[in-house]
Each structure stands twice: as C-alpha cells, then as structure tokens.
Design a protein around this motif. Sequence first.
Motif, PDB file in Angstrom:
ATOM      1  N   LYS A  44      18.873 -48.800  62.046  1.00  0.00           N
ATOM      2  CA  LYS A  44      17.915 -48.763  60.934  1.00  0.00           C
ATOM      3  C   LYS A  44      18.331 -49.826  59.923  1.00  0.00           C
ATOM      4  O   LYS A  44      19.487 -49.845  59.482  1.00  0.00           O
ATOM      5  N   GLU A  45      17.407 -50.675  59.554  1.00  0.00           N
ATOM      6  CA  GLU A  45      17.725 -51.712  58.578  1.00  0.00           C
ATOM      7  C   GLU A  45      17.859 -51.100  57.189  1.00  0.00           C
ATOM      8  O   GLU A  45      17.022 -50.293  56.775  1.00  0.00           O
ATOM      9  N   ASP A  46      18.913 -51.474  56.487  1.00  0.00           N
ATOM     10  CA  ASP A  46      19.133 -50.946  55.144  1.00  0.00           C
ATOM     11  C   ASP A  46      20.214 -51.791  54.485  1.00  0.00           C
ATOM     12  O   ASP A  46      21.356 -51.828  54.959  1.00  0.00           O
ATOM     13  N   GLU A  47      19.857 -52.446  53.414  1.00  0.00           N
ATOM     14  CA  GLU A  47      20.806 -53.355  52.752  1.00  0.00           C
ATOM     15  C   GLU A  47      21.953 -52.621  52.067  1.00  0.00           C
ATOM     16  O   GLU A  47      22.889 -53.246  51.571  1.00  0.00           O
ATOM     17  N   ASP A  48      21.890 -51.293  52.030  1.00  0.00           N
ATOM     18  CA  ASP A  48      22.986 -50.519  51.425  1.00  0.00           C
ATOM     19  C   ASP A  48      24.225 -50.492  52.337  1.00  0.00           C
ATOM     20  O   ASP A  48      25.270 -49.991  51.945  1.00  0.00           O
ATOM     21  N   TYR A  49      24.072 -50.996  53.561  1.00  0.00           N
ATOM     22  CA  TYR A  49      25.172 -50.928  54.534  1.00  0.00           C
ATOM     23  C   TYR A  49      25.710 -52.319  54.850  1.00  0.00           C
ATOM     24  O   TYR A  49      24.943 -53.295  54.884  1.00  0.00           O
ATOM     25  N   ALA A  50      27.019 -52.374  55.131  1.00  0.00           N
ATOM     26  CA  ALA A  50      27.650 -53.642  55.496  1.00  0.00           C
ATOM     27  C   ALA A  50      26.970 -54.210  56.737  1.00  0.00           C
ATOM     28  O   ALA A  50      26.879 -53.534  57.761  1.00  0.00           O
ATOM     29  N   GLY A  51      26.444 -55.411  56.632  1.00  0.00           N
ATOM     30  CA  GLY A  51      25.729 -56.020  57.749  1.00  0.00           C
ATOM     31  C   GLY A  51      24.231 -55.789  57.678  1.00  0.00           C
ATOM     32  O   GLY A  51      23.465 -56.346  58.459  1.00  0.00           O
ATOM     33  N   GLY A  52      23.773 -54.932  56.758  1.00  0.00           N
ATOM     34  CA  GLY A  52      22.334 -54.768  56.541  1.00  0.00           C
ATOM     35  C   GLY A  52      21.648 -53.760  57.446  1.00  0.00           C
ATOM     36  O   GLY A  52      20.407 -53.736  57.524  1.00  0.00           O
TER      37      GLY A  52
END
Length: 192
Positions: free
Chosen positions: A85-93
């Motif tokens: 799941k794409e999510d900029e809150d995580y390392a690597g996006g």
Amino acid sequence: MTVKATGKAGAGRTAKIKITRVDKRCKTQNGLHGEGCYGCNCDDDCCQWGCDVDLATLKVIFRKRELIEPLVDARLEDCFKTGLKEDEDYAGGAYRETAVRPEDTRCAFHLRHQPRGCALFFLWANRKAPKRIVPTICRIYPLTWHRGRLFVDGPLRKLCKAKEKTGKGVKVPSLLETQAKELRALFEIEEK
Ligand code: SF4
Ligand code: SF4
C-alpha cells in the motif's frame, strides 16, 4: 509512484520520517528500562497484532529469504496479509501488513522454534543482517507515529516493561529516552 517489494533493488539510503509533534506522554511514560523487552515476562505480547513493514525493510527481507524462511517455517509470500500500500508515512513510501499465525497468535516473523523472539531481530543480532531488516515500528515500539505525530501506542500490553511497577521513589528513563537511539536513526524530530 511505482513501488515493488520483491527485494531485487538495494535498500539504498532511505529518508527519515518527519515528526513535528511529540505527545507529552512519550516523556512521562516509563520506558523499556533495564534489559528492556528481553528482561520482561510479557511473552512478546505486542507481536500478537503483527506489524506494518515499510518498503525499505521489505527489500531487505526479500534479499534474506533463505535465512528467514527456516526460522518461521513459512514462505515469505505467506507472511503478509496485504499487498503493498502506498503511503508516504513509511520509509520507502509504502508498506505491507504481516500475517498473524492462527496457531500461536503471533506475527508471521516470530521465531517458530523458540518460545520468544523475532526472526528479523535475530538475523540482525546474530547473522550480521542490516538493522533495516527490522520494521521501523518494531524498533521504536511501544512508541508509534502517524502523520507527523509521535505517540505511545495503546493500550500497552498488561505485562509490558513500560508498565512494570518500580519501587517507591525509583525513577526510570522515559520511553522517549529508552527509544532515543532508534528514533535518531529513523526519524527527524523537529517539534513546532
Ligand atoms: S516483525 Fe518481529 S518484532 Fe515485529 S511484530 Fe513481527 S515478530 Fe514482532
Ligand atoms: S514492547 Fe512491551 S509488550 Fe512488546 S516485547 Fe517489549 S516489553 Fe513486551
């Protein structure tokens, strides 16, 4: 954005997660003092939910497939309950959620042949795997984050070290202090 979690690409240098608000409780809640999780009788209770694995970590995990699978008696493909799941809150996006084993109600990466412990932490501590192999959340837990806010995840497990009673007048470091090294490595904290 196109993201892959096959592990073929190198993990590279990953941007730190930005934090602009730190909840007061991070500074007042007792931390994982002493021997931390290892010196606690909690039975790794917080691993019963599984965890979110950031893309930067997924790449390392898939590169270490041969080492991980015998430790958890499962194929990596079966260790996740979601796709990427794409999510900029995580390392690597992006991130994936781990599966939870019905047999012992533990995350799919919990060691199979030992009563306690995580296969990913084990490989970092004993097989020279890069520390990035351990998901961000597992390195700072029971602290967690969401959209720039750092806070204590709740409810804390009943036997969590952070809830352990201490003698009268005995002061122990806060969660923000005991998790400081990992926070520095993974987060950029600039309180507004
Ligand atoms: S990755 Fe390891 S530490 Fe994190 S929830 Fe799973 S078993 Fe626990
Ligand atoms: S964070 Fe708390 S519940 Fe989780 S392994 Fe550490 S001491 Fe146990």
